[in-house]
Design an enzyme around this catalytic site. Structure first.
Site, PDB file in Angstrom:
ATOM      1  CE1 TYR A 236      45.971 -10.725 -85.322  1.00  0.00           C
ATOM      2  CE2 TYR A 236      48.056  -9.557 -85.475  1.00  0.00           C
ATOM      3  CZ  TYR A 236      47.316 -10.885 -85.223  1.00  0.00           C
ATOM      4  OH  TYR A 236      47.858 -11.986 -85.057  1.00  0.00           O
TER       5      TYR A 236
ATOM      6  CB  SER B 182      50.633 -10.728 -82.811  1.00  0.00           C
ATOM      7  OG  SER B 182      51.266 -10.292 -84.182  1.00  0.00           O
TER       8      SER B 182
HETATM    9  N1  LIG Z   1      50.692 -16.437 -88.777  1.00  0.00           N
HETATM   10  C1  LIG Z   1      51.274 -15.387 -88.426  1.00  0.00           C
HETATM   11  O1  LIG Z   1      52.130 -14.737 -88.892  1.00  0.00           O
HETATM   12  C2  LIG Z   1      50.867 -14.989 -86.958  1.00  0.00           C
HETATM   13  C3  LIG Z   1      51.794 -13.902 -86.299  1.00  0.00           C
HETATM   14  C4  LIG Z   1      51.575 -13.567 -85.089  1.00  0.00           C
HETATM   15  C5  LIG Z   1      50.395 -14.067 -84.496  1.00  0.00           C
HETATM   16  N2  LIG Z   1      49.439 -15.192 -85.071  1.00  0.00           N
HETATM   17  C6  LIG Z   1      48.526 -15.491 -84.014  1.00  0.00           C
HETATM   18  O2  LIG Z   1      48.582 -16.897 -84.197  1.00  0.00           O
HETATM   19  C7  LIG Z   1      47.352 -17.534 -83.983  1.00  0.00           C
HETATM   20  C8  LIG Z   1      47.080 -18.733 -84.808  1.00  0.00           C
HETATM   21  O3  LIG Z   1      46.919 -18.127 -86.453  1.00  0.00           O
HETATM   22  P1  LIG Z   1      47.291 -18.959 -87.575  1.00  0.00           P
HETATM   23  O4  LIG Z   1      48.273 -17.916 -88.255  1.00  0.00           O
HETATM   24  O5  LIG Z   1      47.770 -20.275 -87.480  1.00  0.00           O
HETATM   25  O6  LIG Z   1      45.971 -18.493 -88.451  1.00  0.00           O
HETATM   26  P2  LIG Z   1      44.878 -19.396 -88.695  1.00  0.00           P
HETATM   27  O7  LIG Z   1      45.537 -20.769 -89.521  1.00  0.00           O
HETATM   28  O8  LIG Z   1      43.845 -18.558 -89.534  1.00  0.00           O
HETATM   29  O9  LIG Z   1      44.343 -19.929 -87.341  1.00  0.00           O
HETATM   30  C9  LIG Z   1      43.157 -19.563 -86.792  1.00  0.00           C
HETATM   31  C10 LIG Z   1      42.410 -20.519 -85.854  1.00  0.00           C
HETATM   32  O10 LIG Z   1      41.598 -19.851 -84.970  1.00  0.00           O
HETATM   33  C11 LIG Z   1      40.475 -20.503 -85.058  1.00  0.00           C
HETATM   34  N3  LIG Z   1      39.373 -19.706 -84.597  1.00  0.00           N
HETATM   35  C12 LIG Z   1      39.125 -18.528 -85.103  1.00  0.00           C
HETATM   36  N4  LIG Z   1      38.300 -17.859 -84.474  1.00  0.00           N
HETATM   37  C13 LIG Z   1      37.658 -18.940 -83.559  1.00  0.00           C
HETATM   38  C14 LIG Z   1      36.674 -19.215 -82.702  1.00  0.00           C
HETATM   39  N5  LIG Z   1      35.644 -18.248 -82.480  1.00  0.00           N
HETATM   40  N6  LIG Z   1      36.426 -20.143 -81.869  1.00  0.00           N
HETATM   41  C15 LIG Z   1      37.413 -21.072 -82.148  1.00  0.00           C
HETATM   42  N7  LIG Z   1      38.391 -21.126 -82.783  1.00  0.00           N
HETATM   43  C16 LIG Z   1      38.484 -20.040 -83.692  1.00  0.00           C
HETATM   44  C17 LIG Z   1      40.281 -21.082 -86.486  1.00  0.00           C
HETATM   45  O11 LIG Z   1      39.629 -22.259 -86.609  1.00  0.00           O
HETATM   46  P3  LIG Z   1      37.987 -22.351 -87.097  1.00  0.00           P
HETATM   47  O12 LIG Z   1      37.832 -21.261 -88.133  1.00  0.00           O
HETATM   48  O13 LIG Z   1      37.818 -23.534 -87.503  1.00  0.00           O
HETATM   49  O14 LIG Z   1      37.292 -22.031 -86.019  1.00  0.00           O
HETATM   50  C18 LIG Z   1      41.638 -21.444 -86.887  1.00  0.00           C
HETATM   51  O15 LIG Z   1      42.034 -22.941 -86.732  1.00  0.00           O
HETATM   52  C19 LIG Z   1      46.246 -16.374 -84.067  1.00  0.00           C
HETATM   53  O16 LIG Z   1      45.993 -16.000 -82.737  1.00  0.00           O
HETATM   54  C20 LIG Z   1      47.167 -15.293 -84.696  1.00  0.00           C
HETATM   55  O17 LIG Z   1      46.692 -13.712 -84.314  1.00  0.00           O
HETATM   56  C21 LIG Z   1      49.760 -15.490 -86.239  1.00  0.00           C
END
Ligand SMILES: NC(=O)c1ccc[n+]([C@@H]2O[C@H](COP(=O)([O-])OP(=O)(O)OC[C@H]3O[C@@H](n4cnc5c(N)ncnc54)[C@H](OP(=O)(O)O)[C@@H]3O)[C@@H](O)[C@H]2O)c1
Length: 263
Positions: free
Chosen positions: A167, A154
């Site tokens: 985070y 991130s």
């Molecule tokens: N969106 C942003 O602005 C942003 C920016 C920087 C970095 N990121 C990173 O990008 C990644 C994806 O985030 P996103 O934005 O797409 O958010 P999101 O839609 O909330 O996706 C997170 C995913 O992780 C899965 N997950 C969480 N805990 C888990 C576990 N214990 N076991 C298996 N799966 C798990 C969730 O699925 P289940 O709940 O079904 O398990 C969900 O599909 C994350 O690592 C986040 O920190 C996002």
């Protein structure tokens, strides 16, 4: 007349006959990563806890003519993750790339953050990501396969947004580990890199960005906009493909210049 050499493009970026494993593939960035890798020809293993969103991703990929299979697993459960990787190896083409994308957010000022919250954020974003990478690398080694690991970190690993310190620390640790993995596995043909996304609207932050404070935060960005999950496609396909044979231990920041906010 322009001539586009499609064989050159598919040699560089094609993933036919290879398996891509994407964690957190039921939503947001993981769903889009899975779609992009399937479009490049990979058969994609979709991992996450909730079955229905994984099945939805699977359907979307089938609809675009790709191949994918869902595996419901909690990435913090080391044994279950190992069994899932074994099943993928048994039933799918050779392992090639792991996209370590599953992650959790969590806002808390440092004076208020609870021990449970710290354990949860570090447990998923750092510990589980490291153990998943190691389990994946062990299987590549055992099969004498080369491959790629892409850790989704991130922008918060580089900046210090108020309320996101734990985070940010969890992602800074994963970015550090990315370089260590690259170094330790360099002689095995496993390339490990990171992507630092800026703010992209997904389930992890939608409610916050739709609040008045969130809208104000968007207005303060250099281009006054959030990203969409597709914004990562270019960096992801590069780091997941044969084209990145000479890139390891690197981070690509994909943030639309958001790190220049306020400067
Ligand atoms: N969106 C942003 O602005 C942003 C920016 C920087 C970095 N990121 C990173 O990008 C990644 C994806 O985030 P996103 O934005 O797409 O958010 P999101 O839609 O909330 O996706 C997170 C995913 O992780 C899965 N997950 C969480 N805990 C888990 C576990 N214990 N076991 C298996 N799966 C798990 C969730 O699925 P289940 O709940 O079904 O398990 C969900 O599909 C994350 O690592 C986040 O920190 C996002």
């Amino acid at each position: 007349m322009t001539h586009i050499d499609t064989t050159f493009l598919s040699r560089c970026f094609g993933l036919d006959g290879r398996t891509a494993v994407v964690t957190g593939a039921g939503s947001g960035l993981g769903r889009q990563a899975a779609k992009a890798l399937a479009a490049a020809g990979a058969e994609v293993a979709l991992l996450g806890r909730r079955k229905p969103p994984l099945k939805e991703t699977e359907e979307l990929i089938r609809h675009q003519g790709g191949r994918a299979r869902s595996f419901s697993v909690d990435v913090t459960d080391r044994d279950a993750l190992g069994q899932t990787l074994d099943a993928i190896q048994r039933d799918m083409p050779p392992l090639w790339v792991l996209v370590n994308n599953a992650g959790v957010g969590g806002r808390a000022p440092l004076l208020d953050v609870s021990a449970e919250q710290i354990d949860q954020i570090l447990g998923v974003n750092t510990k589980a990501a490291l153990l998943a990478a190691a389990a994946f690398a062990q299987r590549l080694l055992a099969g004498q396969l080369q491959g790629r690991i892409v850790n989704i970190c991130s922008l918060a690993a580089q900046t210090h947004p108020v309320g996101l310190a734990v985070y940010g620390a969890s992602k800074a640790a994963l970015e550090h580990l990315t370089r260590s993995m690259a170094r330790e596995w360099i002689s095995h043909g496993i390339n490990v890199n990171a992507i630092n996304p800026g703010y992209i609207e997904t389930d992890i932050n939608r409610a916050m960005f739709r609040s008045p404070a969130g809208q104000k935060a968007v207005e303060s960005l250099p281009r006054q906009r959030l990203g969409t999950p597709e914004a990562l496609d270019g960096a992801l396909l590069l780091l997941s493909s044969p084209a990145s044979a000479f890139i390891t231990g690197s981070t690509i920041t994909v943030d639309d210049g958001q790190r220049f906010s306020g400067s």
